[in-house]
Design an enzyme around this catalytic site. Sequence first.
Site, short mmCIF file in Angstrom:
data_model
loop_
_atom_site.label_atom_id
_atom_site.label_comp_id
_atom_site.label_asym_id
_atom_site.label_seq_id
_atom_site.Cartn_x
_atom_site.Cartn_y
_atom_site.Cartn_z
N PRO A 2 0.82 -1.21 0.00
CA PRO A 2 0.00 0.00 0.00
C PRO A 2 0.85 1.27 0.00
O PRO A 2 1.69 1.46 0.88
CB PRO A 2 -0.81 -0.11 1.30
CG PRO A 2 -0.69 -1.53 1.74
CD PRO A 2 0.61 -2.01 1.21
N GLU A 3 0.65 2.09 -1.01
CA GLU A 3 1.25 3.41 -1.06
C GLU A 3 0.09 4.40 -1.15
O GLU A 3 -1.05 4.01 -0.93
CB GLU A 3 2.22 3.51 -2.25
CG GLU A 3 3.29 2.43 -2.18
CD GLU A 3 4.22 2.40 -3.38
OE1 GLU A 3 4.39 3.44 -4.03
OE2 GLU A 3 4.77 1.33 -3.67
N HIS A 91 -5.55 -13.84 9.21
CA HIS A 91 -4.58 -12.76 9.41
C HIS A 91 -5.22 -11.52 10.02
O HIS A 91 -4.63 -10.45 9.99
CB HIS A 91 -3.90 -12.41 8.10
CG HIS A 91 -3.19 -13.56 7.48
ND1 HIS A 91 -2.32 -14.37 8.18
CD2 HIS A 91 -3.24 -14.07 6.23
CE1 HIS A 91 -1.87 -15.32 7.38
NE2 HIS A 91 -2.41 -15.16 6.19
N ARG A 109 1.90 -9.79 7.46
CA ARG A 109 3.28 -9.63 7.91
C ARG A 109 3.44 -8.69 9.09
O ARG A 109 4.57 -8.38 9.48
CB ARG A 109 4.15 -9.18 6.74
CG ARG A 109 4.32 -10.32 5.76
CD ARG A 109 5.23 -10.01 4.60
NE ARG A 109 5.09 -11.08 3.63
CZ ARG A 109 5.48 -11.01 2.38
NH1 ARG A 109 6.06 -9.93 1.94
NH2 ARG A 109 5.32 -12.02 1.58
#
Length: 279
Positions: A2-3, A91, A109
């Site tokens: 994600p940017e 997750h 992560r």
Amino acid sequence: MPELPEVETTRRKIEPLLLGRTILEVAHDAPHKYRNTHLAQGRRVTGLSRRGKYLLLHLAEQSAAQDEPHNLELLVHLGMTGGFRLESGKHTRVTFKTDAGELYFDDARRFGKVAVVPRGDYAGHPTLAAMGPEPLSEDFREDDFVRLAADCGPVKPWLLSQKPVSGVGNIYADESLWAAQIHPAQTRLTADEAGRLYRAVREVMGRAVEAGGSSLGDGVGNYRQHDGAPGEFQHQHHAYGRGGQPCDRCGTTIEKIVLGQRGTHFCPQCQPLRPVGAA
DNA sequence: AACTTTACCTGGCGGC
DNA sequence: TGCCGCCAGGTAAAGT
């Protein structure tokens, strides 16, 4: 990962789910990553904004008047793999319980962060505190950018610092430099180079937001919207992830190198490294 | 003080 | 098939 375009798309998508809602609980089991979230309890979400790659939920007291500014903000950084989901999964790291249902923050992560802070108090978040101008706003001025770029170090790490401009990550740095035809390791940009890069950043970011961001492959780092919908900008990538493939502009094989500890993709033909001092 | 390097974190994938 | 080690990378802490 994600940017700015992915975070902005996320903001637009979850806004209707959270705006005006009361937060009943923010549940998780990692207080060192998700800080002071208990302060959100009982607060009303009065707005969702974005600064660079940070998402900001405006939190007001229940009793606050309509025109009274919010006094707390809930910051969310999606990290590499963070994203919101309508249903929990293996997750899921944080559950947002509101008076209108639940929203889940998934992050395989665990690089994502959540924190509740007083409005505008970013002392604990130095990157946010020192954030440069929004690339799609009028605050991002070409003359400022050209002046700063004149003595930048290697241009790609400089772009990634969030200081000359906010929201540029690894994908959009590579894409912008390809569009501007500048080598990622170029230092001390000329006014012409910096002007090209300024326009490339605006163009690439604008088109990526329109496309709903980039979704890459089916792997764990694959960005998705809360409802599972992918972005579409990956179809417009010319450099990122295209190592070994022909350049769309000149046909030369795109190279992949490591620069500043990051995978970096560029065309050695149309993005040559200019010797220092040569204009 | 400013800059560079390392740590965080874990699933997917290539190799054997 | 199953296991191992490597790779991805934004941010911040640690190191120089």
